[in-house]
Design a protein around this motif. Sequence first.
Motif, mmCIF file in Angstrom:
data_model
loop_
_atom_site.group_PDB
_atom_site.id
_atom_site.type_symbol
_atom_site.label_atom_id
_atom_site.label_comp_id
_atom_site.label_asym_id
_atom_site.label_seq_id
_atom_site.Cartn_x
_atom_site.Cartn_y
_atom_site.Cartn_z
ATOM 1 N N ASP A 14 0.832 -1.207 0.000
ATOM 2 C CA ASP A 14 0.000 0.000 0.000
ATOM 3 C C ASP A 14 0.868 1.258 0.000
ATOM 4 O O ASP A 14 0.450 2.304 -0.516
ATOM 5 N N ARG A 36 -8.249 -3.881 9.295
ATOM 6 C CA ARG A 36 -7.049 -3.275 8.721
ATOM 7 C C ARG A 36 -5.933 -3.065 9.755
ATOM 8 O O ARG A 36 -4.965 -2.343 9.487
ATOM 9 N N SER A 173 -12.286 3.177 3.598
ATOM 10 C CA SER A 173 -12.890 2.169 2.721
ATOM 11 C C SER A 173 -13.183 2.703 1.327
ATOM 12 O O SER A 173 -13.292 1.937 0.364
ATOM 13 N N GLU A 176 -10.978 1.552 -1.680
ATOM 14 C CA GLU A 176 -10.762 0.112 -1.799
ATOM 15 C C GLU A 176 -11.710 -0.523 -2.816
ATOM 16 O O GLU A 176 -12.815 -0.022 -3.059
ATOM 17 N N LYS A 181 -6.789 -1.808 -1.172
ATOM 18 C CA LYS A 181 -6.518 -0.480 -1.704
ATOM 19 C C LYS A 181 -6.368 -0.538 -3.223
ATOM 20 O O LYS A 181 -5.698 -1.433 -3.757
#
Length: 200
Positions: A14, A36, A173, A176, A181
């Motif tokens: 990420d 997460r 969110s 995503e 992601k």
Amino acid sequence: MTKIKLCGNFRVEDADLLNKVNPDMAGIIFAPGQRRTVNLMTALKIRDRLDGNIPLYGVFVNQNVMDMLTFFSTGLIQGVQLHGDESELEVTLLREKNVPVIQVVKPQQALIKTAANYVLLDNEFGSGKTFDWRIVPPKPLRQTPLMLAGGLTTDNLQDAINQVQPEWVDISSGDEVSGIKNLEKMRALVDIVRQQTDRK
């Protein structure tokens, strides 16, 4: 001028996506029990790969302030986001150590008096749901820079900025796809904020 924080980053890769879209701030979750949540090793790897110009904030829920101070002093994080029932004393302790603080409150508490650098309005932790933005007090009444979170996506971000005029938007969110992601969504969200800034 609105800025953007992309939060809830939980995979080492990420960091590479963040580097490509260059948000004003990134976030990782240390609070246990969340989808997460990252462990210390993953957090270190994310910070190592993340561009040094992108500040990384750690999200905590009723956790040890000493841990926060340690993470900050070692350079792992550049600020903390308090998402629990932390007291103003804890906020003050962190600020006395020059730790930037985001204090998360319910939308109805937008005018709370706090030593925090930012007040973040969110419905509930990681709900991904919006709230009625009309309840947010107008900008002239606010004492602390405002961050807006909760269900922000490419579909509603422009409306949120127009209506609330937040100093920051915080998205988890909304960037995503199937819980991971997504570079295109991240880029689109950052572009919406930057285009807003360019028009001013």
